[in-house]
Design a protein around this motif. Sequence first.
Motif, PDB file in Angstrom:
ATOM      1  N   TRP A  97      83.683 -68.827 -59.303  1.00  0.00           N
ATOM      2  CA  TRP A  97      83.174 -67.537 -58.810  1.00  0.00           C
ATOM      3  C   TRP A  97      84.118 -66.408 -59.176  1.00  0.00           C
ATOM      4  O   TRP A  97      83.684 -65.329 -59.582  1.00  0.00           O
ATOM      5  CB  TRP A  97      82.987 -67.618 -57.296  1.00  0.00           C
ATOM      6  N   ARG A  98      85.428 -66.626 -59.068  1.00  0.00           N
ATOM      7  CA  ARG A  98      86.395 -65.588 -59.409  1.00  0.00           C
ATOM      8  C   ARG A  98      86.342 -65.256 -60.894  1.00  0.00           C
ATOM      9  O   ARG A  98      86.482 -64.093 -61.280  1.00  0.00           O
ATOM     10  CB  ARG A  98      87.799 -66.040 -59.016  1.00  0.00           C
ATOM     11  N   TRP A  99      86.157 -66.249 -61.734  1.00  0.00           N
ATOM     12  CA  TRP A  99      86.045 -65.985 -63.165  1.00  0.00           C
ATOM     13  C   TRP A  99      84.772 -65.224 -63.502  1.00  0.00           C
ATOM     14  O   TRP A  99      84.786 -64.327 -64.344  1.00  0.00           O
ATOM     15  CB  TRP A  99      86.078 -67.299 -63.937  1.00  0.00           C
ATOM     16  N   ILE A 100      83.669 -65.563 -62.853  1.00  0.00           N
ATOM     17  CA  ILE A 100      82.392 -64.926 -63.174  1.00  0.00           C
ATOM     18  C   ILE A 100      82.393 -63.461 -62.763  1.00  0.00           C
ATOM     19  O   ILE A 100      81.949 -62.578 -63.508  1.00  0.00           O
ATOM     20  CB  ILE A 100      81.235 -65.696 -62.508  1.00  0.00           C
ATOM     21  N   VAL A 101      82.882 -63.163 -61.562  1.00  0.00           N
ATOM     22  CA  VAL A 101      82.852 -61.784 -61.067  1.00  0.00           C
ATOM     23  C   VAL A 101      84.044 -60.974 -61.535  1.00  0.00           C
ATOM     24  O   VAL A 101      84.113 -59.772 -61.270  1.00  0.00           O
ATOM     25  CB  VAL A 101      82.783 -61.764 -59.530  1.00  0.00           C
ATOM     26  N   GLY A 102      84.989 -61.594 -62.226  1.00  0.00           N
ATOM     27  CA  GLY A 102      86.104 -60.846 -62.776  1.00  0.00           C
ATOM     28  C   GLY A 102      87.266 -60.636 -61.843  1.00  0.00           C
ATOM     29  O   GLY A 102      88.092 -59.761 -62.088  1.00  0.00           O
ATOM     30  N   ARG A 103      87.371 -61.423 -60.783  1.00  0.00           N
ATOM     31  CA  ARG A 103      88.493 -61.299 -59.850  1.00  0.00           C
ATOM     32  C   ARG A 103      89.550 -62.357 -60.183  1.00  0.00           C
ATOM     33  O   ARG A 103      89.870 -63.212 -59.372  1.00  0.00           O
ATOM     34  CB  ARG A 103      88.018 -61.466 -58.415  1.00  0.00           C
ATOM     35  N   ASP A 104      90.067 -62.266 -61.378  1.00  0.00           N
ATOM     36  CA  ASP A 104      91.060 -63.228 -61.825  1.00  0.00           C
ATOM     37  C   ASP A 104      92.359 -62.544 -62.230  1.00  0.00           C
ATOM     38  O   ASP A 104      93.127 -63.062 -63.011  1.00  0.00           O
ATOM     39  CB  ASP A 104      90.518 -64.040 -63.006  1.00  0.00           C
ATOM     40  N   ARG A 105      92.601 -61.357 -61.682  1.00  0.00           N
ATOM     41  CA  ARG A 105      93.787 -60.605 -62.073  1.00  0.00           C
ATOM     42  C   ARG A 105      95.058 -61.257 -61.558  1.00  0.00           C
ATOM     43  O   ARG A 105      96.094 -61.210 -62.194  1.00  0.00           O
ATOM     44  CB  ARG A 105      93.687 -59.175 -61.538  1.00  0.00           C
ATOM     45  N   ALA A 106      95.004 -61.853 -60.357  1.00  0.00           N
ATOM     46  CA  ALA A 106      96.212 -62.430 -59.777  1.00  0.00           C
ATOM     47  C   ALA A 106      96.587 -63.763 -60.401  1.00  0.00           C
ATOM     48  O   ALA A 106      97.715 -64.195 -60.279  1.00  0.00           O
ATOM     49  CB  ALA A 106      96.042 -62.605 -58.260  1.00  0.00           C
ATOM     50  N   GLY A 107      95.663 -64.396 -61.097  1.00  0.00           N
ATOM     51  CA  GLY A 107      95.964 -65.691 -61.709  1.00  0.00           C
ATOM     52  C   GLY A 107      95.775 -66.816 -60.715  1.00  0.00           C
ATOM     53  O   GLY A 107      96.234 -66.744 -59.585  1.00  0.00           O
ATOM     54  N   PRO A 108      95.071 -67.886 -61.124  1.00  0.00           N
ATOM     55  CA  PRO A 108      94.749 -68.967 -60.182  1.00  0.00           C
ATOM     56  C   PRO A 108      95.782 -70.076 -60.133  1.00  0.00           C
ATOM     57  O   PRO A 108      95.575 -71.052 -59.427  1.00  0.00           O
ATOM     58  CB  PRO A 108      93.430 -69.495 -60.738  1.00  0.00           C
ATOM     59  N   GLN A 109      96.899 -69.951 -60.881  1.00  0.00           N
ATOM     60  CA  GLN A 109      97.794 -71.096 -61.001  1.00  0.00           C
ATOM     61  C   GLN A 109      98.393 -71.477 -59.652  1.00  0.00           C
ATOM     62  O   GLN A 109      98.395 -72.655 -59.279  1.00  0.00           O
ATOM     63  CB  GLN A 109      98.912 -70.789 -61.999  1.00  0.00           C
ATOM     64  N   ARG A 110      98.924 -70.510 -58.911  1.00  0.00           N
ATOM     65  CA  ARG A 110      99.573 -70.839 -57.644  1.00  0.00           C
ATOM     66  C   ARG A 110      98.569 -71.354 -56.630  1.00  0.00           C
ATOM     67  O   ARG A 110      98.848 -72.292 -55.881  1.00  0.00           O
ATOM     68  CB  ARG A 110     100.287 -69.602 -57.087  1.00  0.00           C
ATOM     69  N   ARG A 111      97.386 -70.764 -56.596  1.00  0.00           N
ATOM     70  CA  ARG A 111      96.377 -71.202 -55.649  1.00  0.00           C
ATOM     71  C   ARG A 111      95.896 -72.614 -55.958  1.00  0.00           C
ATOM     72  O   ARG A 111      95.681 -73.426 -55.057  1.00  0.00           O
ATOM     73  CB  ARG A 111      95.208 -70.215 -55.654  1.00  0.00           C
ATOM     74  N   LEU A 112      95.716 -72.921 -57.242  1.00  0.00           N
ATOM     75  CA  LEU A 112      95.302 -74.265 -57.619  1.00  0.00           C
ATOM     76  C   LEU A 112      96.380 -75.291 -57.277  1.00  0.00           C
ATOM     77  O   LEU A 112      96.073 -76.400 -56.836  1.00  0.00           O
ATOM     78  CB  LEU A 112      94.993 -74.312 -59.115  1.00  0.00           C
ATOM     79  N   SER A 113      97.629 -74.912 -57.493  1.00  0.00           N
ATOM     80  CA  SER A 113      98.721 -75.842 -57.176  1.00  0.00           C
ATOM     81  C   SER A 113      98.756 -76.157 -55.686  1.00  0.00           C
ATOM     82  O   SER A 113      98.908 -77.313 -55.281  1.00  0.00           O
ATOM     83  CB  SER A 113     100.064 -75.247 -57.624  1.00  0.00           C
ATOM     84  N   ILE A 114      98.594 -75.124 -54.863  1.00  0.00           N
ATOM     85  CA  ILE A 114      98.595 -75.342 -53.415  1.00  0.00           C
ATOM     86  C   ILE A 114      97.408 -76.215 -53.008  1.00  0.00           C
ATOM     87  O   ILE A 114      97.531 -77.118 -52.170  1.00  0.00           O
ATOM     88  CB  ILE A 114      98.569 -73.991 -52.675  1.00  0.00           C
ATOM     89  N   GLY A 115      96.233 -75.957 -53.587  1.00  0.00           N
ATOM     90  CA  GLY A 115      95.063 -76.749 -53.250  1.00  0.00           C
ATOM     91  C   GLY A 115      95.201 -78.204 -53.650  1.00  0.00           C
ATOM     92  O   GLY A 115      94.825 -79.108 -52.896  1.00  0.00           O
TER      93      GLY A 115
END
Length: 244
Positions: A97-115
Amino acid sequence: MASRGQPQPTHEWDGIFRSSLLRSGHVVAGIALALFSLILLISLLTFSASDPSFTTAAGADVGNWMGRPGAYLASLALLLVGWPALMLVPMAARLAWRWIVGRDRAGPQRRLSIGLIGVLLTAIGVATWENFPTRELTAGWGGMIGMVAENPVDWLAGVAGGGFGNAIRILLAIILCCIGIVLWWRSLGLKSIRVALPGRTASDDDADYDDQDVVSPGAKARPTRITGGDDSDDDDAQRVEPRR
């Protein structure tokens, strides 16, 4: 004689083209990831031990709704982390969803690692609670990762012995599952969508999320004054001359 407009610099057009190409790539990747999360969810929910998989040599009949690929995908996910693999579905859907709507400025790396850390801790906690392989799940409820990681807990419970060892096992299982679920929930970013109570302000740790939706009942936006030039001009304009 009217002057002709200056042509746009070439490097600016290159930047616009690269930005558009990158944005299109994010949209395509987001759609593909959303479809994968849906396929993974259906595959896990319709998993059957009688389907062909990496750990079984079943017949040609496949009961999984996603067919043979879905049966192998579900068996692989359950073999690695067990039923906590279901936690991967909202993580993938959130990132899509973040990629589709363009809300990927912060980068998903840290969030994915935590998840992912949350998923692994939950798998270890589930394996600590129940680590016996069954006919349906070859590696048990927590998968191979949980089965291997909870071996020290088995040793500790065996040393303690009796009811005290079982109490240690249950306590560690609850603690690991709680920490894992909290980290997983944190990675989804759903904590940033809430209604702010009167007198309550957003905390500093919410700055990590660039898509906050904080709704304040009855709150009015303060007008913003746009000024140009030096700030000293505004101070001079607001200064009131005393009466003589």
